[in-house]
Design a protein around this motif. Structure first.
Motif, mmCIF file in Angstrom:
data_model
loop_
_atom_site.group_PDB
_atom_site.id
_atom_site.type_symbol
_atom_site.label_atom_id
_atom_site.label_comp_id
_atom_site.label_asym_id
_atom_site.label_seq_id
_atom_site.Cartn_x
_atom_site.Cartn_y
_atom_site.Cartn_z
ATOM 1 N N THR A 1 51.561 46.777 54.327
ATOM 2 C CA THR A 1 51.151 48.070 54.880
ATOM 3 C C THR A 1 49.628 48.101 54.838
ATOM 4 O O THR A 1 48.996 47.268 54.182
ATOM 5 C CB THR A 1 51.697 49.237 54.038
ATOM 6 N N GLU A 2 49.038 49.070 55.495
ATOM 7 C CA GLU A 2 47.577 49.181 55.495
ATOM 8 C C GLU A 2 47.038 49.355 54.078
ATOM 9 O O GLU A 2 46.057 48.733 53.697
ATOM 10 C CB GLU A 2 47.122 50.346 56.385
ATOM 11 N N SER A 3 47.705 50.202 53.286
ATOM 12 C CA SER A 3 47.221 50.449 51.923
ATOM 13 C C SER A 3 47.361 49.208 51.043
ATOM 14 O O SER A 3 46.478 48.919 50.228
ATOM 15 C CB SER A 3 47.935 51.633 51.290
ATOM 16 N N GLU A 4 48.449 48.457 51.180
ATOM 17 C CA GLU A 4 48.615 47.214 50.413
ATOM 18 C C GLU A 4 47.537 46.203 50.786
ATOM 19 O O GLU A 4 46.959 45.542 49.908
ATOM 20 C CB GLU A 4 49.997 46.607 50.661
ATOM 21 N N TYR A 5 47.282 46.094 52.080
ATOM 22 C CA TYR A 5 46.248 45.168 52.558
ATOM 23 C C TYR A 5 44.878 45.540 52.007
ATOM 24 O O TYR A 5 44.137 44.671 51.535
ATOM 25 C CB TYR A 5 46.224 45.155 54.087
ATOM 26 N N GLN A 6 44.543 46.827 52.040
ATOM 27 C CA GLN A 6 43.245 47.278 51.543
ATOM 28 C C GLN A 6 43.113 47.045 50.041
ATOM 29 O O GLN A 6 42.036 46.681 49.559
ATOM 30 C CB GLN A 6 43.015 48.756 51.893
ATOM 31 N N ARG A 7 44.187 47.247 49.303
ATOM 32 C CA ARG A 7 44.156 46.997 47.860
ATOM 33 C C ARG A 7 43.939 45.521 47.573
ATOM 34 O O ARG A 7 43.133 45.168 46.705
ATOM 35 C CB ARG A 7 45.455 47.471 47.210
ATOM 36 N N LEU A 8 44.638 44.644 48.291
ATOM 37 C CA LEU A 8 44.467 43.204 48.106
ATOM 38 C C LEU A 8 43.051 42.775 48.474
ATOM 39 O O LEU A 8 42.409 42.017 47.744
ATOM 40 C CB LEU A 8 45.486 42.432 48.945
ATOM 41 N N LYS A 9 42.557 43.285 49.585
ATOM 42 C CA LYS A 9 41.213 42.942 50.046
ATOM 43 C C LYS A 9 40.161 43.377 49.027
ATOM 44 O O LYS A 9 39.258 42.612 48.677
ATOM 45 C CB LYS A 9 40.952 43.607 51.397
ATOM 46 N N ALA A 10 40.281 44.604 48.522
ATOM 47 C CA ALA A 10 39.330 45.122 47.536
ATOM 48 C C ALA A 10 39.386 44.308 46.244
ATOM 49 O O ALA A 10 38.342 43.971 45.662
ATOM 50 C CB ALA A 10 39.623 46.591 47.242
ATOM 51 N N TYR A 11 40.590 43.972 45.802
ATOM 52 C CA TYR A 11 40.737 43.174 44.583
ATOM 53 C C TYR A 11 40.108 41.795 44.752
ATOM 54 O O TYR A 11 39.370 41.327 43.880
ATOM 55 C CB TYR A 11 42.218 43.042 44.212
ATOM 56 N N ALA A 12 40.395 41.139 45.872
ATOM 57 C CA ALA A 12 39.848 39.805 46.119
ATOM 58 C C ALA A 12 38.324 39.826 46.160
ATOM 59 O O ALA A 12 37.667 38.944 45.611
ATOM 60 C CB ALA A 12 40.414 39.236 47.418
ATOM 61 N N GLU A 13 37.762 40.844 46.793
ATOM 62 C CA GLU A 13 36.300 40.967 46.848
ATOM 63 C C GLU A 13 35.719 41.190 45.457
ATOM 64 O O GLU A 13 34.689 40.622 45.116
ATOM 65 C CB GLU A 13 35.894 42.101 47.782
ATOM 66 N N LYS A 14 36.407 41.992 44.654
ATOM 67 C CA LYS A 14 35.915 42.298 43.317
ATOM 68 C C LYS A 14 35.880 41.060 42.425
ATOM 69 O O LYS A 14 34.948 40.891 41.629
ATOM 70 C CB LYS A 14 36.783 43.375 42.667
ATOM 71 N N ILE A 15 36.885 40.193 42.543
ATOM 72 C CA ILE A 15 36.918 38.987 41.712
ATOM 73 C C ILE A 15 36.281 37.789 42.410
ATOM 74 O O ILE A 15 36.316 36.678 41.889
ATOM 75 C CB ILE A 15 38.357 38.643 41.256
ATOM 76 N N ASN A 16 35.701 38.036 43.595
ATOM 77 C CA ASN A 16 34.980 37.003 44.346
ATOM 78 C C ASN A 16 35.869 35.803 44.694
ATOM 79 O O ASN A 16 35.493 34.653 44.473
ATOM 80 C CB ASN A 16 33.725 36.553 43.582
ATOM 81 N N LYS A 17 37.050 36.103 45.195
ATOM 82 C CA LYS A 17 37.988 35.076 45.654
ATOM 83 C C LYS A 17 38.506 35.484 47.019
ATOM 84 O O LYS A 17 38.361 36.626 47.439
ATOM 85 C CB LYS A 17 39.172 34.927 44.691
ATOM 86 N N THR A 18 39.139 34.536 47.697
ATOM 87 C CA THR A 18 39.779 34.868 48.961
ATOM 88 C C THR A 18 41.081 35.608 48.676
ATOM 89 O O THR A 18 41.596 35.575 47.545
ATOM 90 C CB THR A 18 40.101 33.601 49.787
ATOM 91 N N MET A 19 41.617 36.262 49.676
ATOM 92 C CA MET A 19 42.888 36.962 49.493
ATOM 93 C C MET A 19 43.997 35.963 49.154
ATOM 94 O O MET A 19 44.870 36.263 48.340
ATOM 95 C CB MET A 19 43.233 37.777 50.740
#
Length: 57
Positions: A22-40
């Protein structure tokens, strides 16, 4: 004559998995990946590893 091209990997990635979010799941994954400096993809693989370790207990 020697072989040309990239060297073969010991453990090649031969399987491809597609996941729908879903859009919200995607945004959460994207934000998490950016925060830990990794790809999704790397973030998802880390999550799978955590789930698998918990499953083995």
């Amino acid at each position: 004559m020697s072989q040309m091209g990239r060297p073969k990997k010991d453990d090649p990635m031969i399987h491809k998995v597609s996941v729908r979010f879903t859009e919200s799941e995607y945004q959460r994954l994207k934000a998490y990946a950016e925060k830990i400096n990794k790809t999704m993809t790397e973030a998802l693989k880390d999550g799978i590893e955590l789930l698998y370790k918990d499953y083995q207990k």
